[in-house]
Motif scaffolding. Sequence first.
Motif, mmCIF file in Angstrom:
data_model
loop_
_atom_site.group_PDB
_atom_site.id
_atom_site.type_symbol
_atom_site.label_atom_id
_atom_site.label_comp_id
_atom_site.label_asym_id
_atom_site.label_seq_id
_atom_site.Cartn_x
_atom_site.Cartn_y
_atom_site.Cartn_z
ATOM 1 N N LEU A 74 0.707 -1.163 -0.201
ATOM 2 C CA LEU A 74 -0.143 -0.134 0.050
ATOM 3 C C LEU A 74 0.851 1.315 -0.162
ATOM 4 C CD1 LEU A 74 -2.853 -1.128 2.517
ATOM 5 C CD2 LEU A 74 -3.133 -0.685 -0.040
ATOM 6 N N MET A 75 1.977 1.266 0.834
ATOM 7 C CA MET A 75 2.789 2.407 0.584
ATOM 8 C C MET A 75 3.623 2.598 -0.813
ATOM 9 S SD MET A 75 5.001 1.826 4.280
ATOM 10 C CE MET A 75 4.408 2.257 5.773
ATOM 11 N N MET A 76 3.815 1.417 -1.294
ATOM 12 C CA MET A 76 4.507 1.612 -2.617
ATOM 13 C C MET A 76 3.312 2.150 -3.709
ATOM 14 S SD MET A 76 6.674 -1.917 -2.482
ATOM 15 C CE MET A 76 7.181 -1.523 -4.252
ATOM 16 N N ALA A 77 2.059 1.653 -3.698
ATOM 17 C CA ALA A 77 1.031 2.003 -4.462
ATOM 18 C C ALA A 77 0.823 3.715 -4.134
ATOM 19 C CB ALA A 77 -0.094 1.226 -4.161
ATOM 20 N N ARG A 134 4.009 17.796 -6.530
ATOM 21 C CA ARG A 134 4.006 18.697 -5.450
ATOM 22 C C ARG A 134 4.240 18.051 -4.083
ATOM 23 N NH1 ARG A 134 -0.954 18.628 -2.682
ATOM 24 N NH2 ARG A 134 -2.742 17.583 -3.797
ATOM 25 N N LEU A 135 4.027 16.760 -3.923
ATOM 26 C CA LEU A 135 4.249 16.018 -2.641
ATOM 27 C C LEU A 135 5.302 15.197 -2.721
ATOM 28 C CD1 LEU A 135 0.424 15.068 -1.959
ATOM 29 C CD2 LEU A 135 1.938 16.934 -0.727
ATOM 30 N N GLU A 136 6.359 15.552 -3.421
ATOM 31 C CA GLU A 136 7.602 14.649 -3.597
ATOM 32 C C GLU A 136 8.331 14.603 -2.279
ATOM 33 O OE1 GLU A 136 10.437 12.144 -5.428
ATOM 34 O OE2 GLU A 136 8.654 13.182 -6.272
ATOM 35 N N TRP A 137 8.108 15.666 -1.558
ATOM 36 C CA TRP A 137 9.000 15.462 -0.223
ATOM 37 C C TRP A 137 8.130 14.293 0.640
ATOM 38 C CZ3 TRP A 137 5.514 16.183 3.635
ATOM 39 C CH2 TRP A 137 4.270 16.790 3.402
ATOM 40 N N LEU A 138 6.838 14.061 0.456
ATOM 41 C CA LEU A 138 6.092 13.103 1.162
ATOM 42 C C LEU A 138 6.550 11.572 0.601
ATOM 43 C CD1 LEU A 138 4.289 12.579 3.507
ATOM 44 C CD2 LEU A 138 2.215 12.974 1.925
ATOM 45 N N ARG A 139 6.806 11.745 -0.879
ATOM 46 C CA ARG A 139 7.022 10.276 -1.379
ATOM 47 C C ARG A 139 8.653 9.859 -0.740
ATOM 48 N NH1 ARG A 139 5.143 10.031 -6.073
ATOM 49 N NH2 ARG A 139 6.012 11.874 -6.867
ATOM 50 N N GLY A 140 9.292 10.982 -0.518
ATOM 51 C CA GLY A 140 10.638 10.680 0.220
ATOM 52 C C GLY A 140 10.655 9.884 1.682
ATOM 53 N N ALA A 141 9.778 10.704 2.239
ATOM 54 C CA ALA A 141 9.306 10.066 3.638
ATOM 55 C C ALA A 141 8.840 8.447 3.636
ATOM 56 C CB ALA A 141 8.323 10.956 4.486
ATOM 57 N N GLY A 175 -4.736 9.776 1.100
ATOM 58 C CA GLY A 175 -5.823 9.201 1.974
ATOM 59 C C GLY A 175 -5.142 7.889 2.633
ATOM 60 N N PHE A 176 -4.030 7.340 2.190
ATOM 61 C CA PHE A 176 -3.441 6.209 2.688
ATOM 62 C C PHE A 176 -3.069 6.840 4.112
ATOM 63 C CE2 PHE A 176 0.679 4.679 3.876
ATOM 64 C CZ PHE A 176 0.458 3.228 3.852
ATOM 65 N N PHE A 177 -2.433 7.870 4.573
ATOM 66 C CA PHE A 177 -2.084 8.252 5.897
ATOM 67 C C PHE A 177 -3.238 8.162 6.756
ATOM 68 C CE2 PHE A 177 1.022 9.583 2.797
ATOM 69 C CZ PHE A 177 2.383 9.228 3.406
ATOM 70 N N GLY A 178 -4.384 8.003 6.453
ATOM 71 C CA GLY A 178 -5.457 7.889 7.393
ATOM 72 C C GLY A 178 -5.407 6.513 8.260
ATOM 73 N N GLU A 199 3.389 12.961 12.472
ATOM 74 C CA GLU A 199 2.933 14.273 12.742
ATOM 75 C C GLU A 199 3.569 15.308 12.225
ATOM 76 O OE1 GLU A 199 2.224 17.053 16.765
ATOM 77 O OE2 GLU A 199 2.916 14.773 17.150
ATOM 78 N N GLU A 200 4.961 15.237 11.965
ATOM 79 C CA GLU A 200 5.705 16.206 11.475
ATOM 80 C C GLU A 200 5.258 16.274 9.793
ATOM 81 O OE1 GLU A 200 10.573 16.950 9.987
ATOM 82 O OE2 GLU A 200 10.057 15.341 11.590
ATOM 83 N N GLN A 201 4.970 15.092 9.275
ATOM 84 C CA GLN A 201 4.551 15.007 7.809
ATOM 85 C C GLN A 201 3.449 15.919 7.572
ATOM 86 O OE1 GLN A 201 7.487 14.538 5.999
ATOM 87 N NE2 GLN A 201 8.248 13.972 8.012
ATOM 88 N N ILE A 202 2.444 15.547 8.552
ATOM 89 C CA ILE A 202 0.839 15.973 8.205
ATOM 90 C C ILE A 202 1.061 17.487 8.560
ATOM 91 C CG2 ILE A 202 -1.455 15.969 9.241
ATOM 92 C CD1 ILE A 202 -0.449 13.479 7.595
ATOM 93 N N ASN A 203 1.687 17.853 9.474
ATOM 94 C CA ASN A 203 1.662 19.397 9.637
ATOM 95 C C ASN A 203 2.639 20.222 8.425
ATOM 96 O OD1 ASN A 203 0.479 19.182 12.009
ATOM 97 N ND2 ASN A 203 2.375 19.104 13.244
ATOM 98 N N ARG A 204 2.939 19.499 7.624
ATOM 99 C CA ARG A 204 3.706 20.075 6.347
ATOM 100 C C ARG A 204 2.694 20.173 5.282
ATOM 101 N NH1 ARG A 204 9.234 17.809 4.410
ATOM 102 N NH2 ARG A 204 8.974 19.617 2.922
#
Length: 231
Positions: A54-57, A65-72, A128-131, A180-185
Amino acid sequence: MTNYETLQQATAEHRQWLLETPVIQRALSGDITKAPYLAFLEQAYHHVKQTVPLMMACGARLPERLEWLRGALVEYIEEEYGHQAWILDDIRALGGDPDATASARPAPATELMVRYVRDVIAHDNPIGFFGMVHVLEGTSTAIATQAAEQIRQGANLPADAFRYLESHGSLDVGHLAFFEEQINRLEDPADLQAIIDTANMVYRLYGAMFRNLERDAGSQSSHEELGHALV
């Protein structure tokens, strides 16, 4: 109010519904037998083994625009890979059949939870996966370590049957801080809403999974069980 605080507030009712599940309350008080703990591990195997796919998908579908989140996600994948094997080891330590667990079909609530999140990633907003992350890791940090100790003592179970619960109780504390750090970004309110919506659905389905652990399988069909558990 930060994004994470908004998420916590918007999902509080569903989180409380999950935590009030009778089997969770009994586990936290040590009033539980081996059978429901084994049933929990059997269901946990089926959603934990889907975590990395699921993470990979999700990572594949995140916008630029969310490339930083892909890195996380890359960092997160490395830490989560292979944890389903720990569950099979715990099942073996309890005298269960890990091969039968691996080949079995998950219970309806477990299967629906994974399928729902997969559908959100593929056809809605992949963030939404992060839910699901919010639900599973938040629940883990809230109860996993305490539950492991109480279950082991209350049911007199072997110490080596709790690797998954004990490791995730402490491991997910760090994960939750990182989350939490990622969500706040996040800057787009639609992204935060997608996480909230998914979290609330997963709370209901994860709660239904727990509510079915001790039901008599012969008393009603699995679909009837799921219907009652979701109420």
